[in-house]
Write a protein that holds these residues in place. Sequence first.
Motif, PDB file in Angstrom:
ATOM      1  N   LEU A   6     -26.271 -13.300 -18.333  1.00  0.00           N
ATOM      2  CA  LEU A   6     -26.218 -13.869 -16.986  1.00  0.00           C
ATOM      3  C   LEU A   6     -25.281 -15.069 -16.914  1.00  0.00           C
ATOM      4  O   LEU A   6     -25.342 -15.854 -15.975  1.00  0.00           O
ATOM      5  CB  LEU A   6     -27.622 -14.278 -16.540  1.00  0.00           C
ATOM      6  N   ARG A   7     -24.395 -15.217 -17.912  1.00  0.00           N
ATOM      7  CA  ARG A   7     -23.479 -16.355 -17.887  1.00  0.00           C
ATOM      8  C   ARG A   7     -22.619 -16.364 -16.629  1.00  0.00           C
ATOM      9  O   ARG A   7     -22.370 -17.414 -16.042  1.00  0.00           O
ATOM     10  CB  ARG A   7     -22.561 -16.329 -19.116  1.00  0.00           C
ATOM     11  N   PHE A   8     -22.166 -15.187 -16.233  1.00  0.00           N
ATOM     12  CA  PHE A   8     -21.289 -15.123 -15.063  1.00  0.00           C
ATOM     13  C   PHE A   8     -22.033 -15.580 -13.817  1.00  0.00           C
ATOM     14  O   PHE A   8     -21.536 -16.403 -13.047  1.00  0.00           O
ATOM     15  CB  PHE A   8     -20.765 -13.701 -14.880  1.00  0.00           C
ATOM     16  N   ALA A   9     -23.234 -15.039 -13.614  1.00  0.00           N
ATOM     17  CA  ALA A   9     -24.008 -15.398 -12.425  1.00  0.00           C
ATOM     18  C   ALA A   9     -24.303 -16.890 -12.392  1.00  0.00           C
ATOM     19  O   ALA A   9     -24.240 -17.536 -11.342  1.00  0.00           O
ATOM     20  CB  ALA A   9     -25.307 -14.601 -12.392  1.00  0.00           C
ATOM     21  N   LYS A  10     -24.626 -17.464 -13.543  1.00  0.00           N
ATOM     22  CA  LYS A  10     -24.923 -18.896 -13.597  1.00  0.00           C
ATOM     23  C   LYS A  10     -23.662 -19.726 -13.395  1.00  0.00           C
ATOM     24  O   LYS A  10     -23.673 -20.742 -12.695  1.00  0.00           O
ATOM     25  CB  LYS A  10     -25.570 -19.242 -14.938  1.00  0.00           C
ATOM     26  N   ALA A  11     -22.576 -19.284 -14.009  1.00  0.00           N
ATOM     27  CA  ALA A  11     -21.349 -20.077 -13.951  1.00  0.00           C
ATOM     28  C   ALA A  11     -20.785 -20.161 -12.541  1.00  0.00           C
ATOM     29  O   ALA A  11     -20.330 -21.220 -12.107  1.00  0.00           O
ATOM     30  CB  ALA A  11     -20.305 -19.492 -14.900  1.00  0.00           C
ATOM     31  N   VAL A  12     -20.812 -19.036 -11.813  1.00  0.00           N
ATOM     32  CA  VAL A  12     -20.178 -19.043 -10.492  1.00  0.00           C
ATOM     33  C   VAL A  12     -20.934 -19.908  -9.490  1.00  0.00           C
ATOM     34  O   VAL A  12     -20.404 -20.238  -8.428  1.00  0.00           O
ATOM     35  CB  VAL A  12     -20.031 -17.611  -9.928  1.00  0.00           C
ATOM     36  N   LEU A  13     -22.159 -20.287  -9.810  1.00  0.00           N
ATOM     37  CA  LEU A  13     -22.923 -21.157  -8.918  1.00  0.00           C
ATOM     38  C   LEU A  13     -22.592 -22.630  -9.124  1.00  0.00           C
ATOM     39  O   LEU A  13     -23.052 -23.483  -8.362  1.00  0.00           O
ATOM     40  CB  LEU A  13     -24.427 -20.931  -9.132  1.00  0.00           C
ATOM     41  N   ASP A  14     -21.800 -22.931 -10.134  1.00  0.00           N
ATOM     42  CA  ASP A  14     -21.444 -24.322 -10.434  1.00  0.00           C
ATOM     43  C   ASP A  14     -20.399 -24.802  -9.429  1.00  0.00           C
ATOM     44  O   ASP A  14     -19.281 -24.276  -9.385  1.00  0.00           O
ATOM     45  CB  ASP A  14     -20.891 -24.408 -11.853  1.00  0.00           C
TER      46      ASP A  14
END
Length: 221
Positions: A6-14
Motif C-alpha cells: 500500500l505504499r502507493f496509496a499512502k504516498a499519494v496522500l502526502d
Amino acid sequence: MELTDLRFAKAVLDPTLIDGVYNACDQWCESCPLTARCLAFRCRPSADGDGDVYMHIAEAMDESMKALKDRHDAEGVPVPPGLAWLLANDPRNGSGVVLVDDPLERTGRQYVVQSAMYLMSRGDLPAEIPKRANGPTPLDVFIRYHFLIGAKVYRAVVMSSQAARSGDAAARDDADMAAKVALLLIDRSHDALELMHMDEGHARIDQLRAQLRRLRRELSA
C-alpha cells in the motif's frame, strides 16, 4: 489474508509531494534534494530489488488498486468503472514503445550508440558508479547520462507528435519537459566530455561533443 503493498496509496496522500517531479529530473537520486517529495523515490525498489523505479511504482499502484477493489467487493459496493478499467488494462503487459521516423530521434539514437561504443572501448569502466565524497567525475556524468539523453529525446519527439495530432495540452507539456531535461543532460555531458578531452584527447570524444552540439541545436529549434 495476503499482505498488499500500500505504499502507493499512502504516498499519494502526502500533500508535500511535488506532482510529476520525477518527469523533470536527471534520475540521479543520490544527489537530489527533492527525494522526500518524489513519488518515484518513495516507491523505489528495495536494496535487493531489480532497480527499476518505474516498474516498482506500477507494481505498488497495482497492489493498491487490487486492495481497493477487494474492499469494494467485501462491502458489496460497485467497483468504479475507472478502477475496473485500470485493473483490466495493465500497461505493463504492453511494449509501450512507439515506433517513430524522425531525424531528431535518429540523432539522439546515434549519440547513444556512439557513446556506448566509446565506453566499450575503454578498459576502466566501474561496475557501478559510486557515490564520491568530492562529487561525480566527468566520466561518471557521461556514463550516467549517455542513454538517458536518447530516452528523453525520444520522449520529446513522441509526445510532441501526439500533441500535434490531438491538440492535447498535457502531451505538449510533457514534450516540452522532456526536451528541457534533455538539454540539461546534453549541457552537463558536453561539459564532462570537454574535461575528459583535456585529460585524454581521444578522437571519439570530439565526435561525441559534436553530436551533442547538433542535438542541442535541433532540440532548441
